[in-house]
Design a protein around this motif. Structure first.
Motif, PDB file in Angstrom:
ATOM      1  N   PHE A 184       0.797  -1.301  -0.071  1.00 18.42           N
ATOM      2  CA  PHE A 184       0.167  -0.088   0.207  1.00 18.42           C
ATOM      3  C   PHE A 184       0.886   1.165  -0.091  1.00 18.42           C
ATOM      4  O   PHE A 184       1.890   1.313   0.341  1.00 18.42           O
ATOM      5  CB  PHE A 184      -0.860   0.023   1.303  1.00 18.42           C
ATOM      6  CG  PHE A 184      -1.975  -0.827   1.137  1.00 18.42           C
ATOM      7  CD1 PHE A 184      -3.084  -0.794   0.019  1.00 18.42           C
ATOM      8  CD2 PHE A 184      -2.246  -1.995   2.227  1.00 18.42           C
ATOM      9  CE1 PHE A 184      -4.118  -1.699   0.017  1.00 18.42           C
ATOM     10  CE2 PHE A 184      -3.304  -2.886   2.052  1.00 18.42           C
ATOM     11  CZ  PHE A 184      -4.181  -2.600   0.862  1.00 18.42           C
ATOM     12  N   GLU A 185       0.373   2.555  -0.293  1.00 19.24           N
ATOM     13  CA  GLU A 185       0.870   3.491  -0.477  1.00 19.24           C
ATOM     14  C   GLU A 185       1.084   3.872   1.189  1.00 19.24           C
ATOM     15  O   GLU A 185       0.438   3.451   2.054  1.00 19.24           O
ATOM     16  CB  GLU A 185       0.348   4.799  -1.110  1.00 19.24           C
ATOM     17  CG  GLU A 185      -1.322   5.073  -0.250  1.00 19.24           C
ATOM     18  CD  GLU A 185      -2.266   4.187  -0.658  1.00 19.24           C
ATOM     19  OE1 GLU A 185      -3.444   4.550  -0.031  1.00 19.24           O
ATOM     20  OE2 GLU A 185      -2.061   3.198  -1.439  1.00 19.24           O
ATOM     21  N   ALA A 186       2.264   4.904   1.422  1.00 14.88           N
ATOM     22  CA  ALA A 186       2.616   5.069   2.957  1.00 14.88           C
ATOM     23  C   ALA A 186       1.624   5.251   3.946  1.00 14.88           C
ATOM     24  O   ALA A 186       1.699   4.718   4.982  1.00 14.88           O
ATOM     25  CB  ALA A 186       3.724   6.288   2.770  1.00 14.88           C
ATOM     26  N   GLU A 187       0.539   6.319   3.525  1.00 12.85           N
ATOM     27  CA  GLU A 187      -0.469   6.505   4.550  1.00 12.85           C
ATOM     28  C   GLU A 187      -1.012   5.453   4.960  1.00 12.85           C
ATOM     29  O   GLU A 187      -1.318   5.103   6.053  1.00 12.85           O
ATOM     30  CB  GLU A 187      -1.289   7.674   3.854  1.00 12.85           C
ATOM     31  CG  GLU A 187      -2.253   8.401   5.111  1.00 12.85           C
ATOM     32  CD  GLU A 187      -2.978   9.261   4.496  1.00 12.85           C
ATOM     33  OE1 GLU A 187      -3.952   9.654   4.909  1.00 12.85           O
ATOM     34  OE2 GLU A 187      -2.611   9.967   3.347  1.00 12.85           O
ATOM     35  N   LYS A 188      -1.659   4.612   3.980  1.00 16.97           N
ATOM     36  CA  LYS A 188      -2.476   3.635   4.133  1.00 16.97           C
ATOM     37  C   LYS A 188      -1.846   2.356   5.042  1.00 16.97           C
ATOM     38  O   LYS A 188      -2.388   1.880   5.837  1.00 16.97           O
ATOM     39  CB  LYS A 188      -3.218   2.925   2.868  1.00 16.97           C
ATOM     40  CG  LYS A 188      -4.438   1.983   3.289  1.00 16.97           C
ATOM     41  CD  LYS A 188      -5.084   1.801   1.655  1.00 16.97           C
ATOM     42  CE  LYS A 188      -6.310   0.970   1.758  1.00 16.97           C
ATOM     43  NZ  LYS A 188      -6.774   0.634   0.477  1.00 16.97           N
ATOM     44  N   GLN A 189      -0.569   2.364   4.279  1.00 18.55           N
ATOM     45  CA  GLN A 189       0.514   1.189   5.129  1.00 18.55           C
ATOM     46  C   GLN A 189       0.703   1.444   6.486  1.00 18.55           C
ATOM     47  O   GLN A 189       0.541   0.603   7.179  1.00 18.55           O
ATOM     48  CB  GLN A 189       1.890   1.124   4.263  1.00 18.55           C
ATOM     49  CG  GLN A 189       2.731  -0.003   4.708  1.00 18.55           C
ATOM     50  CD  GLN A 189       3.866   0.123   3.957  1.00 18.55           C
ATOM     51  OE1 GLN A 189       4.946   0.156   4.667  1.00 18.55           O
ATOM     52  NE2 GLN A 189       3.969   0.385   2.736  1.00 18.55           N
TER      53      GLN A 189
END
Length: 945
Positions: free
Chosen positions: A356-361
């Motif tokens: 996932f992209e950084a925020e969701k990760q």
């Protein structure tokens, strides 16, 4: 046709009842030929008569299936309908007869349907359902229902294995997807109908399981999946229900139907009470089945379900259910077999979270890091050994399964490190520290071993050099009370895994080295202690001189006491080679003297004895020890052994290399041993291995030995040719042939072994494929490193060329590959080496004929790339000659295969002659051409080719 009937009965009787295996094989061969014969269309129906026994009826049904599936083009279109009607009649008759015959007939009808769909039989499935639901059938309704379900079950299975061309397969798949509209309502009705007997409901589930593998949209399966979940409560239907649900969930297309997947989560979570009850009652089959369902949903669709952020809690509940399955009570594989199913899920979930992209990760890391720390605890608990008493009752097979299971856990822990990072090591260290320093309660060795195993798993593959907990771990290891072999093994392997760290922190070596040296004396710790010492000696050799005397003394002691098996003795010698490499030359010679003197004395004694099997083993063992010692004893300075650290300069060696000194001292003794054992391939191989490994390690430092070794090899090979002698000659050619000082002895040896081998070819080389293989590799190496060897007048280049052509026809693939390798080195030298150019001009046509024969079907298809390389080299370096030869050769009728038309041969020759740059294209052309030659082009046999 009467002969076929009678022959079938006799052959079947032999196949089933004759105890003689040769008769069985002959019968099977005859029956296979009979099934493929034109008469099979007629005698098959006769064999299905009611007066025949089931074995004969089964053969008749199988013959029909083979004729329909493989020889469909033989059937006139006006006979399709009558064949269909006959099959329906037979299936109806066998609905109340032999089940194995019924299944074969259903498979035959399924094959017929697939061949006729969609044009000749557009509504095949609907017609089948309608015909079997007809009330005027003489068979009872249950019999008709079961026969219909059997037919509907085998139809998708036959489609999956059918030999339909690709374009037809797509058409039929689309047609079947439409036809499921006639199947699923029937299956739903039968499954939900209270009056349906258990045998019918089970057959329905199997039929559904078969159809979902055709990638039916998951939303169209909802009702049947829910019915299958309900059927899980019926013990008779449990296995079939699990199979159906897992197949439905696991189809690749299912991830598109997120709403349906979300509806399935509560159904899976609803099985938790049944799962816990099964675990409590020791019902391994039920817990295994429910776990399969949970894992199938989680593993196949974790990404799709993680994307549904608003449903994160329900997916987390599914993850926790899978965690329960991972930590299911009991020891694998004795008390449970379920936990191993879940390990891949944890890889998949981690990959999906980290993608996932950084925020969701970051959000999901916050949710799932605690889950993964819990997973580590669960896995380490599952990795624990049972009590000594319980483990003593396990079979060797159960112990091996448990060992493999622990390796799988180790791999999982290593993977989990990517998510948890250094905190994971700290977590393990804290637990181990508390365990070893706590005075409140005695700790079990199993718990300690499991925590160390976790460390070892990570340290083996992850760079822990910068970890702040490793010093503490090294400090804890000596505090471990080792009272058990398994714990001691893991301590050893953990130290071995930290050997690179020790190389960067040499002050800590003394904390663990005494443990390793002590363990060397225990035969039960043979593998772990020796491999760990070898790792330490390899990684830390520049810091070991203060300990060298002790290491050598302990190693000598265990070698003399013969504590270890042969392979561990060899590893130990390799360890000592690494160790000695870092010492001063005089120290090396002193240690070598004390280390190998006992073996030299023993070898001298053995050399005097009359050859017998027991002293042969001793000789091979001693020679092996010397080989392995010389493999790693390398005093030359190679770049930096510790990447990124300060270069450690070794003192410049004075005088000759220590290995060369020893070899020169024992050379006469080795010759004496050889004189008595020249006709024993194993002893000759062991002697050659000493020199071959020394040459590879020492490279130019071996130079002083070259003349006498060449002389010895020549005498050896002249007396009894052995492949190992050729392999050693190849090494000498590779390293020394280009040096003027060494060229004369190398050339003399090369000419001698070539002459002896050519004589061997005249006597018949077929019994010596290994010698021919090694000879071809030697010739290729000579051309690569020193083509001047082919300029010598005493070398019969023509005879060498002809022998290599002969070697292309050997049945052994390695020999053929080596021969092809020789020609791909030889052909580019046509212009620069005059004798080579001359022999190619005179005999090149013979080579081309041999290559075309091989492509035409005389050689294995797996070797076609090698023959393509020869064609490419001929085309690139002998174009004008090839353009004449290939046209002349292919004009011969039936050459290289009777299956080829003149146009196909002409196309091939033009394609080859046009392609002089792209070797890959030539390989593709040869593959296509060999399929045409073998009659396999466009068949299923080429699918993976």
């Amino acid at each position: 046709m009467l002969w076929a009937l009678a022959g079938s009965r006799v052959a079947l009787h032999q196949l089933y009842y004759d105890p003689n295996i040769e008769n069985k094989n002959l019968a099977q061969k005859w029956l296979m030929q009979a099934q493929a014969s034109p008469q099979a269309w007629h005698f098959s129906w006769q064999l299905l008569q009611p007066d025949k026994v089931p074995e004969i009826q089964y053969f008749g049904a199988s013959a029909l299936h083979i004729k329909i599936s493989r020889y469909w083009s033989d059937i006139p279109t006006d006979q399709y309908e009558s064949l269909k009607a006959q099959l329906f009649t037979q299936i109806t008759r066998f609905a109340s007869g032999s089940k194995i015959v019924l299944t074969r007939l259903c498979v035959a009808l399924a094959s017929l349907a697939l061949s006729m769909m969609p044009d000749a039989w557009p509504c095949a499935v609907a017609d089948m359902v309608r015909l079997f639901q007809a009330e005027d059938s003489p068979v009872d309704s249950q019999g008709r229902c079961l026969a219909l379900l059997e037919l509907l079950t085998v139809l998708p299975e036959e489609f999956q294995t059918s030999r339909l061309p690709q374009y037809r397969k797509s058409l039929v798949r689309t047609s079947l997807a439409v036809e499921c509209g006639a199947v699923f309502p029937l299956l739903e009705q039968l499954l939900q109908q209270p009056s349906s007997p258990s045998c019918v409901r089970q057959k329905v589930l199997k039929c559904f399981s078969s159809w979902v593998q055709l990638e039916v949209p998951l939303q169209d399966c909802e009702a049947l999946i829910q019915a299958a979940f309900a059927a899980l409560q019926d013990s008779e239907l449990f296995d079939s229900s699990v199979e159906a649900i897992v197949n439905a969930i696991s189809q690749p297309d299912a991830q598109r139907y997120v709403n349906t997947l979300l509806k399935l989560i509560p159904l899976v979570l609803g099985l938790q009470d049944q799962l816990r009850q099964a675990v409590q009652n020791g019902d391994m089959e039920t817990s295994h089945g429910i776990c399969r369902i949970a894992v199938a949903l989680g593993e196949n669709h974790s990404r799709a379900l993680l994307d549904q952020v608003e449903h994160w809690q329900s997916f987390l509940a599914l993850v926790n259910m899978i965690m329960f399955c991972t930590g299911i009570p009991g020891h694998f594989p004795v008390n449970e077999t379920t936990s191993s199913l879940t390990l891949t899920f944890w890889y998949t979930l981690q990959d999906d979270i980290l993608s996932f992209e950084a925020e969701k990760q970051a959000v999901y890391q916050q949710v799932y890091r605690p889950v993964y720390f819990q997973l580590v605890d669960v896995l380490l608990h599952k990795a624990q050994f049972p009590s000594d008493e319980e483990y003593g009752f396990w079979s060797s097979d159960e112990k091996e399964q448990f060992r493999i299971y622990r390796v799988d856990i180790s791999d999982t822990l290593m993977y989990v490190y990517e998510m948890l990072g250094a905190e994971l090591l700290s977590n393990l260290y804290d637990k181990l520290g508390r365990l070893l320093t706590s005075s409140e309660e005695p700790y079990s060795w199993q718990h300690t071993e499991a925590l160390l195993y976790g460390f070892q798993s990570i340290a083996e593959t992850i760079d822990v050099n910068y970890s702040d907990v490793v010093p503490g771990l090294i400090g804890l290891i000596p505090r471990i009370s080792i009272s058990n072999v398994q714990l001691a093994d893991t301590v050893m392997f953990t130290i071995g895994a930290l050997s690179e760290w020790l190389a960067d922190h040499p002050v800590m070596i003394n904390s663990v080295l005494p443990l390793v040296l002590h363990a060397l004396g225990n035969p039960e710790l043979s593998i772990s202690s020796v491999s760990t010492l070898k790792k330490i000696c390899r990684e830390c050799k520049y810091d070991l001189p203060p300990y060298a005397a002790n290491i050598v003394a302990v190693s000598q002691d265990v070698l003399m006491k013969q504590i270890h098996k042969t392979s561990q003795c060899m590893w130990l010698m390799q360890a000592l080679g690494f160790l000695l490499s870092a010492l001063q030359v005089e120290e090396i010679l002193k240690n070598l003297h004390s280390l190998i003197s006992p073996y030299i004395q023993q070898l001298e004694k053995l050399a005097e004895e009359i050859p017998n099997p027991s002293n042969k083993l001793a000789i091979v063992h001693i020679l092996g020890l010397l080989s392995n010692l010389f493999t790693t004893l390398d005093v030359s300075h190679h770049e930096d052994d510790h990447e990124g650290s300060e270069l450690r300069k070794l003192p410049v060696p004075q005088g000759p290399n220590p290995v060369v000194v020893v070899l020169q001292q024992v050379f006469q003794l080795i010759q004496k041993v050889l004189s008595k054992w020249l006709n024993d391939a194993q002893v000759v191989e062991a002697v050659c291995a000493i020199f071959e490994k020394s040459v590879k390690t020492l490279l130019d430092d071996f130079a002083p030995m070259v003349p006498q070794l060449c002389e010895m090899l020549g005498r050896m090979y002249s007396t009894i040719p052995q492949a190992s002698a050729l392999d050693l000659t190849r090494q000498l050619v590779h390293i020394f042939a280009h040096e003027p000082a060494h060229f004369p002895p190398i050339e003399a040896l090369f000419l001698l072994v070539t002459s002896v081998t050519l004589t061997l070819f005249q006597q018949g080389p077929r019994d010596h494929p290994d010698i021919v293989d090694s000879f071809m590799q030697l010739l290729a190496q000579a051309l690569k490193r020193k083509p001047d060897l082919f300029l010598c007048e005493r070398l019969d280049v023509k005879a060498v060329f002809q022998c290599a052509v002969l070697a292309l026809k050997f049945p052994e693939a390695p020999t053929v590959k080596a021969s092809c390798g020789f020609f791909t080195e030889l052909l580019p030298r046509c212009g620069e080496v005059e004798p080579v150019g001359k022999v190619v001009q005179e005999d090149g046509r013979m080579l081309l004929i041999a290559v075309l024969e091989a492509i035409g079907g005389q050689a294995s298809r797996s070797l076609m790339d090698c023959f393509a390389d020869i064609l490419f080299a001929l085309n690139k370096h002998c174009f004008s000659l090839l353009s004449v030869w290939i046209k002349e050769a292919l004009q011969a009728p039936g050459f290289p295969s009777a299956r080829l038309s003149p146009e196909q041969k002409d196309t091939f020759s033009q394609q080859i002659l046009r392609e002089r740059v792209n070797k890959r294209r030539v390989k593709e052309m040869v593959k296509e051409f060999t399929l045409l030659c073998r009659g396999l082009h466009g068949t299923d046999y080429t699918a993976d080719y």
